[in-house]
Design a protein around this motif. Structure first.
Motif, PDB file in Angstrom:
ATOM      1  N   HIS A   1       0.803  -1.225   0.000  1.00 21.21           N
ATOM      2  CA  HIS A   1       0.000   0.000   0.000  1.00 21.21           C
ATOM      3  C   HIS A   1       0.840   1.281   0.000  1.00 21.21           C
ATOM      4  N   SER A   2       2.076   1.229  -0.460  1.00 22.93           N
ATOM      5  CA  SER A   2       2.844   2.485  -0.483  1.00 22.93           C
ATOM      6  C   SER A   2       2.264   3.471  -1.485  1.00 22.93           C
ATOM      7  N   PHE A   3       1.349   2.997  -2.359  1.00 25.87           N
ATOM      8  CA  PHE A   3       0.691   3.896  -3.309  1.00 25.87           C
ATOM      9  C   PHE A   3      -0.464   4.666  -2.669  1.00 25.87           C
ATOM     10  N   MET A   4      -0.699   4.460  -1.369  1.00 24.41           N
ATOM     11  CA  MET A   4      -1.735   5.193  -0.650  1.00 24.41           C
ATOM     12  C   MET A   4      -1.124   6.369   0.111  1.00 24.41           C
ATOM     13  N   ALA A   5      -1.951   7.381   0.395  1.00 22.25           N
ATOM     14  CA  ALA A   5      -1.468   8.549   1.133  1.00 22.25           C
ATOM     15  C   ALA A   5      -0.990   8.164   2.525  1.00 22.25           C
ATOM     16  N   ASN A   6      -1.702   7.227   3.175  1.00 22.91           N
ATOM     17  CA  ASN A   6      -1.292   6.706   4.479  1.00 22.91           C
ATOM     18  C   ASN A   6      -1.068   5.202   4.332  1.00 22.91           C
ATOM     19  N   PRO A   7       0.142   4.777   3.958  1.00 22.04           N
ATOM     20  CA  PRO A   7       0.366   3.354   3.681  1.00 22.04           C
ATOM     21  C   PRO A   7       0.120   2.485   4.912  1.00 22.04           C
ATOM     22  N   ALA A   8      -0.222   1.230   4.647  1.00 22.27           N
ATOM     23  CA  ALA A   8      -0.525   0.291   5.730  1.00 22.27           C
ATOM     24  C   ALA A   8       0.601   0.244   6.748  1.00 22.27           C
TER      25      ALA A   8
ATOM     26  N   TYR B   1      12.529   4.009   2.335  1.00 22.95           N
ATOM     27  CA  TYR B   1      11.138   3.756   1.951  1.00 22.95           C
ATOM     28  C   TYR B   1      10.942   3.958   0.455  1.00 22.95           C
ATOM     29  N   VAL B   2      11.519   3.064  -0.327  1.00 19.26           N
ATOM     30  CA  VAL B   2      11.275   2.979  -1.762  1.00 19.26           C
ATOM     31  C   VAL B   2      11.133   1.504  -2.098  1.00 19.26           C
ATOM     32  N   ASN B   3      10.347   1.173  -3.115  1.00 17.54           N
ATOM     33  CA  ASN B   3      10.200  -0.231  -3.504  1.00 17.54           C
ATOM     34  C   ASN B   3       9.988  -0.344  -5.006  1.00 17.54           C
ATOM     35  N   GLU B   4      10.274  -1.519  -5.544  1.00 19.20           N
ATOM     36  CA  GLU B   4      10.337  -1.701  -6.994  1.00 19.20           C
ATOM     37  C   GLU B   4       9.024  -1.446  -7.734  1.00 19.20           C
ATOM     38  N   PRO B   5       7.898  -2.007  -7.312  1.00 19.70           N
ATOM     39  CA  PRO B   5       6.705  -1.841  -8.151  1.00 19.70           C
ATOM     40  C   PRO B   5       6.029  -0.487  -8.040  1.00 19.70           C
ATOM     41  N   PHE B   6       6.135   0.179  -6.888  1.00 16.44           N
ATOM     42  CA  PHE B   6       5.307   1.363  -6.658  1.00 16.44           C
ATOM     43  C   PHE B   6       6.075   2.686  -6.674  1.00 16.44           C
ATOM     44  N   THR B   7       7.378   2.693  -6.427  1.00 13.02           N
ATOM     45  CA  THR B   7       8.145   3.935  -6.453  1.00 13.02           C
ATOM     46  C   THR B   7       8.560   4.204  -7.893  1.00 13.02           C
ATOM     47  N   THR B   8       8.012   5.259  -8.477  1.00 13.87           N
ATOM     48  CA  THR B   8       8.207   5.485  -9.911  1.00 13.87           C
ATOM     49  C   THR B   8       9.248   6.546 -10.231  1.00 13.87           C
ATOM     50  N   ARG B   9       9.460   7.524  -9.349  1.00  9.33           N
ATOM     51  CA  ARG B   9      10.465   8.545  -9.634  1.00  9.33           C
ATOM     52  C   ARG B   9      10.758   9.356  -8.389  1.00  9.33           C
ATOM     53  N   ILE B  10      11.895  10.040  -8.409  1.00  8.97           N
ATOM     54  CA  ILE B  10      12.305  10.952  -7.347  1.00  8.97           C
ATOM     55  C   ILE B  10      11.948  12.373  -7.767  1.00  8.97           C
ATOM     56  N   VAL B  11      11.240  13.066  -6.920  1.00 14.25           N
ATOM     57  CA  VAL B  11      10.798  14.425  -7.238  1.00 14.25           C
ATOM     58  C   VAL B  11      12.005  15.360  -7.352  1.00 14.25           C
ATOM     59  N   GLY B  12      11.996  16.193  -8.406  1.00 10.79           N
ATOM     60  CA  GLY B  12      13.022  17.218  -8.561  1.00 10.79           C
ATOM     61  C   GLY B  12      14.263  16.779  -9.311  1.00 10.79           C
ATOM     62  N   LEU B  13      14.352  15.500  -9.703  1.00  9.63           N
ATOM     63  CA  LEU B  13      15.499  15.029 -10.468  1.00  9.63           C
ATOM     64  C   LEU B  13      15.088  14.802 -11.923  1.00  9.63           C
ATOM     65  N   SER B  14      16.067  14.823 -12.810  1.00  5.67           N
ATOM     66  CA  SER B  14      15.790  14.482 -14.204  1.00  5.67           C
ATOM     67  C   SER B  14      15.388  13.018 -14.284  1.00  5.67           C
ATOM     68  N   ASN B  15      14.778  12.631 -15.402  1.00  3.33           N
ATOM     69  CA  ASN B  15      14.365  11.242 -15.566  1.00  3.33           C
ATOM     70  C   ASN B  15      15.538  10.280 -15.417  1.00  3.33           C
ATOM     71  N   ALA B  16      16.673  10.631 -16.005  1.00  6.41           N
ATOM     72  CA  ALA B  16      17.845   9.751 -15.941  1.00  6.41           C
ATOM     73  C   ALA B  16      18.391   9.670 -14.518  1.00  6.41           C
ATOM     74  N   GLU B  17      18.505  10.821 -13.845  1.00  9.33           N
ATOM     75  CA  GLU B  17      19.005  10.815 -12.465  1.00  9.33           C
ATOM     76  C   GLU B  17      18.059  10.059 -11.546  1.00  9.33           C
ATOM     77  N   SER B  18      16.766  10.274 -11.746  1.00  9.43           N
ATOM     78  CA  SER B  18      15.767   9.604 -10.918  1.00  9.43           C
ATOM     79  C   SER B  18      15.843   8.095 -11.099  1.00  9.43           C
ATOM     80  N   ARG B  19      15.910   7.638 -12.353  1.00  8.40           N
ATOM     81  CA  ARG B  19      15.950   6.203 -12.626  1.00  8.40           C
ATOM     82  C   ARG B  19      17.188   5.557 -12.010  1.00  8.40           C
ATOM     83  N   GLU B  20      18.327   6.225 -12.138  1.00  8.51           N
ATOM     84  CA  GLU B  20      19.568   5.694 -11.572  1.00  8.51           C
ATOM     85  C   GLU B  20      19.462   5.571 -10.050  1.00  8.51           C
ATOM     86  N   LEU B  21      18.923   6.602  -9.416  1.00 10.24           N
ATOM     87  CA  LEU B  21      18.849   6.596  -7.965  1.00 10.24           C
ATOM     88  C   LEU B  21      17.824   5.583  -7.468  1.00 10.24           C
TER      89      LEU B  21
END
Length: 306
Positions: A135-142, A228-248
């Motif tokens: 449920h990390s895709f929820m505002a208040n995850p389980a 607190y990041v995970n493979e299926p639900f964490t899609t990007r890091i706010v404020g970084l370029s797409n390439a930087e976000s994907r790498e991180l």
């Protein structure tokens, strides 16, 4: 002519920590816990324990409830075996030690509100799983989850958990500084949305928008810093370029795969697992086809991150 294979890129830094690892069960300086009602057997020195000495079908008084809360806080995932006669009502009462149930909009429910049934049988070969936090895709995850085994294969079907507090502890000082204060977008669509058409996705999106969570959270009870990041639900890091976000993101999600941070549990009928959904990620191993596996799960309602 032989096919031309492009060389793999050479990374200028490792994605995982090499050398000595710090494996603390709790934050340094935390007093040692004492248990009067529970028998506790660690599965690893720092993570995961089997609890015994109580019959959960006989009711849970406040003294036992407090020991259960403390055991989960300390060990992050705890297990019971041999809980014969454990019903959906007992399941709801056990989850209620931590809070009210939080239904998953993508799981089939049962006649008991908040209880989800997870069943795979000989006609449905399971897809590969992925390390994730519920449920990390929820505002208040389980806050946590309680899973009980109803029918399990004789071999296979284990579940693994990873300690994300340990994962944070062992990041390099440079990486800790880099991610301090960053937030990440969490979204259900890349995973659950793959099973939907556009109309279905639009209907779900109306109720479940993308959300943002800190990359490093403080556990709401222990205060321990946790990745607190995970493979299926964490899609990007706010404020970084797409390439930087994907790498991180790629570097951070790989931390759950390190064996020293993990514990593995083999299910038997009438077994129960309770895990801290903020402190851990988990992976259900789909290696038992064509055997049958039937589980029921209750997720525990979350609270906003501080």
């Amino acid at each position: 002519m032989d096919a031309v294979v492009a060389p793999k890129p050479v990374l200028d830094k490792p994605l995982m920590h090499y050398g000595t690892r710090v494996l603390d069960r709790v934050s340094p300086g935390t007093p040692e816990s004492r248990y009067e009602l529970l028998d506790l057997t660690p599965l690893t020195p720092h993570f995961g324990a089997v609890l015994g000495g109580v019959d959960l079908t006989r009711g849970i008084g406040e003294a036992l409830a407090e020991e259960l809360r403390q055991a989960l806080l300390e060990w992050k995932v705890v297990f019971f075996r041999g809980q014969t006669g454990f019903t959906a009502e007992h399941h709801l009462a056990l989850a209620g030690v931590w809070g009210p149930p939080e239904p998953n909009p993508f799981f089939p429910g049962t006649e008991h509100a908040g209880v989800s049934r997870l069943a795979k049988d000989a006609t449905s070969q399971g897809n590969k799983n992925i390390w994730h936090s519920d449920h990390s895709f929820m505002a208040n995850p389980a806050l946590g989850s309680v899973l009980r085994a109803i029918e399990v294969p004789a071999a296979g079907g284990d579940t693994m958990w990873a300690d994300m507090g340990a994962a944070y502890d062992n990041l390099s000082a440079e990486l800790k500084e880099r991610i301090e204060g960053l937030t990440a977008v969490h979204d259900w669509e890349p995973s659950w949305g793959a099973l939907m058409n556009d109309v279905q996705k639009a209907a779900f999106r109306a109720n479940w928008p993308r959300v943002e969570h800190p990359v490093v959270v403080r556990h709401p009870r222990s205060g321990r810093r946790t990745l607190y990041v995970n493979e299926p639900f964490t899609t990007r890091i706010v404020g970084l370029s797409n390439a930087e976000s994907r790498e991180l993101v790629d570097e951070l999600v790989l931390q759950a795969r390190i064996p020293e941070y993990q514990v593995r549990f083999h299910w038997e009928a009438d077994s129960i697992a309770i895990w801290d959904n903020i402190a851990t990620q988990h992976y259900a191993i789909n290696d038992y086809y064509p055997r049958r596996r039937v589980m029921e799960r209750i997720a525990i309602e979350g609270v906003p991150f501080a």
